[in-house]
Enzyme design. Sequence first.
Site, PDB file in Angstrom:
ATOM      1  N   TYR A 146      14.930  -9.244   0.074  1.00  0.00           N
ATOM      2  CA  TYR A 146      15.243  -8.606  -1.212  1.00  0.00           C
ATOM      3  C   TYR A 146      16.610  -7.916  -1.185  1.00  0.00           C
ATOM      4  CZ  TYR A 146      10.457  -9.498  -2.663  1.00  0.00           C
ATOM      5  OH  TYR A 146       9.288 -10.100  -3.005  1.00  0.00           O
ATOM      6  N   CYS A 153       7.440   0.462   1.027  1.00  0.00           N
ATOM      7  CA  CYS A 153       7.374   1.923   0.913  1.00  0.00           C
ATOM      8  C   CYS A 153       8.380   2.472  -0.098  1.00  0.00           C
ATOM      9  CB  CYS A 153       7.589   2.540   2.287  1.00  0.00           C
ATOM     10  SG  CYS A 153       7.576   4.322   2.267  1.00  0.00           S
ATOM     11  N   LYS A 162       4.967   8.440  -5.441  1.00  0.00           N
ATOM     12  CA  LYS A 162       5.077   9.907  -5.372  1.00  0.00           C
ATOM     13  C   LYS A 162       5.979  10.448  -6.481  1.00  0.00           C
ATOM     14  CE  LYS A 162       2.385   9.141  -2.588  1.00  0.00           C
ATOM     15  NZ  LYS A 162       1.933   7.835  -2.079  1.00  0.00           N
ATOM     16  N   GLY A 297     -11.404  -0.911  -6.576  1.00  0.00           N
ATOM     17  CA  GLY A 297     -11.088  -0.424  -5.224  1.00  0.00           C
ATOM     18  C   GLY A 297     -10.858   1.072  -5.242  1.00  0.00           C
ATOM     19  N   ALA A 386      -6.749  -2.912  -6.737  1.00  0.00           N
ATOM     20  CA  ALA A 386      -6.247  -2.233  -5.536  1.00  0.00           C
ATOM     21  C   ALA A 386      -7.263  -2.471  -4.420  1.00  0.00           C
ATOM     22  CB  ALA A 386      -6.060  -0.742  -5.809  1.00  0.00           C
ATOM     23  N   ARG A 389      -4.488  -4.764   1.364  1.00  0.00           N
ATOM     24  CA  ARG A 389      -3.252  -5.492   1.653  1.00  0.00           C
ATOM     25  C   ARG A 389      -3.458  -6.419   2.843  1.00  0.00           C
ATOM     26  NH1 ARG A 389       1.049  -3.790  -1.016  1.00  0.00           N
ATOM     27  NH2 ARG A 389       2.458  -4.649   0.548  1.00  0.00           N
ATOM     28  N   HIS A 561       2.347  35.183   5.650  1.00  0.00           N
ATOM     29  CA  HIS A 561       1.373  35.558   4.624  1.00  0.00           C
ATOM     30  C   HIS A 561       2.114  35.888   3.344  1.00  0.00           C
ATOM     31  CE1 HIS A 561      -2.146  37.360   2.776  1.00  0.00           C
ATOM     32  NE2 HIS A 561      -1.368  38.368   2.414  1.00  0.00           N
TER      33      HIS A 561
END
Length: 588
Positions: A146, A153, A162, A297, A386, A389, A561
Amino acid sequence: MSNVIELKVPDIGDAKNVEVIEVFVKVGDSIAKEDSLITLETDKASMEVPSSAAGVVKEIRIKVGDKVSEGSVMLLLEARDAAAASLAAAPAAPAAAPVAAPQPASHGGAADAEFDVLVLGGGPGGYSAAFRAADLGLKVAMVERYATLGGVCLNVGCIPSKALLHNAAVIDEVRHLAANGIKYPEPKIDLDALRGYKNKVIGKLTTGLTGMAKARKVEVIRGLGRFLDPYHVEVELTTGTGQEKTGQKQVIKFKQAIIAAGSRVVKLPFIPEDPRIVDSTGALGLQAVPKKMLVIGGGIIGLEMGTVYSTLGARLDVVEMMDGLMQGADRDLVRVWQKMNAHRFDNIMLKTKTVAVEAKPDGIYVTFEGDAAPKEAQRYDMVLVAAGRAPNGKLIGAEQAGVAVTDRGFIEVDKQMRTNVPHIFAIGDIVGQPMLAHKAVHEGHVAAEVAAGHKAYFDARAIPGVAYTDPEVAWVGVTEDEAKKNGIKIEKSVFPWAASGRAIANGRDEGFTKLIFDAETHRLIGGAIVGTHAGDMLGEIGLAIEMGCDPTDIGKTIHAHPTLGESIGLAAEVAEGSCTDLPPVRKK
Ligand code: FAD
């Protein structure tokens, strides 16, 4: 420590007496957890049954043609050191090569160029291997079909999903604010702009990779590569946005090669071609937001994409053959996610399979079979498939190089990522589960270092897994379910976020942090978090596993904290009995 366990056919819905059509393993094989053992086929569908443990196959109790049901014993497995076996879930062990090595071919012709290392595939595994090898002084070529580097990814996987999930999470968070008295109108969603944002994110990263390849003098060759023999690859040059061939070819000679050709989406044979039926790549294309969407899936990829579409306005159904969503994660974590996400779903169909799909003008009609199957075919505006793979091992002419490929297309490697042909390495999705980018990168570095003469090997104790849903579900090392299955004696400690000042302040205290210690050594062997930003916090648990930390090491580390990450220290204090942020433990 030797531990022979029976691996049985898991819950396969209501199917009984199902035919075994393939057996992938044989006696003496060394297998990793999640490696496929057998394929079962009914008249409607087929499914692969993964191993629930890692170890060496001692005895096979079934053969092709047998009829099996839930509970039938498939094989006996010797889980070497049970804890170590499950920790080292990743690459297939070297020991016995179950696949016969093919006879290599011999390329008599000339070569157009010669390199120390040829890397086949420019995904996270491939580019990491190529860059590391170049940094170590080797002359490197990387072949990628490509136009952009980064593989699944960066282009159609981790990163675009994401980018969309981030936008969905902000929308969801703003909606939560209404309960605190801060009310925004419902968002107006401009799909073209959102798609543009996602593409910009991809572009930024892939352009960066091209620049880094140049800076390292890694020669990127654009085309489809196939081995001609153990020292030559032929590249059919490609152009444009896809894989259009230019008609030109180049032959590259190499001293060593690293196969990083990745994986592709599994296609279900009974699903018709229709623009309303998409795989993960199609879903990332974000063409429209359907009213009613089916996710086939219930794994991480399907649920992440389902989250995006649901936040943008779709109602979801999900169908899953197993008895729970997000297989691999402990059920207590998944329950928290499921409760928080119940509002997205009209129907969660577990132990149910899709048996027919018909594209009609008014929608996609889907028929199901199993425990939760509706009687009638259901109509959807969009269907996301889904269902997993498949590795690309059979598509690269590996046999010409003498490299053994399993029936399913995986390439087996040893701990140095070498295939059965010692100067040819393989890494990433093509070598096995878990198919995750961080595993591919780690393996890529190992292969490059070994190729450069370093004494490197894959020695990670644990590989993290994260579902970037809302809340996130993250785990690393031994899970509680796995410990139960493999007879590993553990001590677990849990810190509920209902006692975390930061989680309460954020209005998101539904989560918890769990640590799993080996009962004998008291060292950390696993951990999991469900809650916002769980994935970002998992690294500390992974490091503690690698360092062999005990509860004192973690509990006596001062955590800032108020942070969500503090919950890891507090969970360790729970194990020590020294936590003062929870009610006192009753003396027995
Ligand atoms: P790939 O990324 O598949 O790269 C292989 C490359 O080789 C491709 O670029 C391909 O074009 C090229 N290639 C193949 N054959 C040839 C050939 N013959 N000639 C030339 N080039 C060839 N993982 C995570 O860790 N975190 C996530 O959040 C995450 N999210 C995901 C979301 C989705 C929707 C999907 C689909 C996957 C996700 N993954 C995630 C998995 C991750 O994308 C893969 O594990 C990772 O890309 C594997 O890297 P790889 O280098 O092994 O292979």
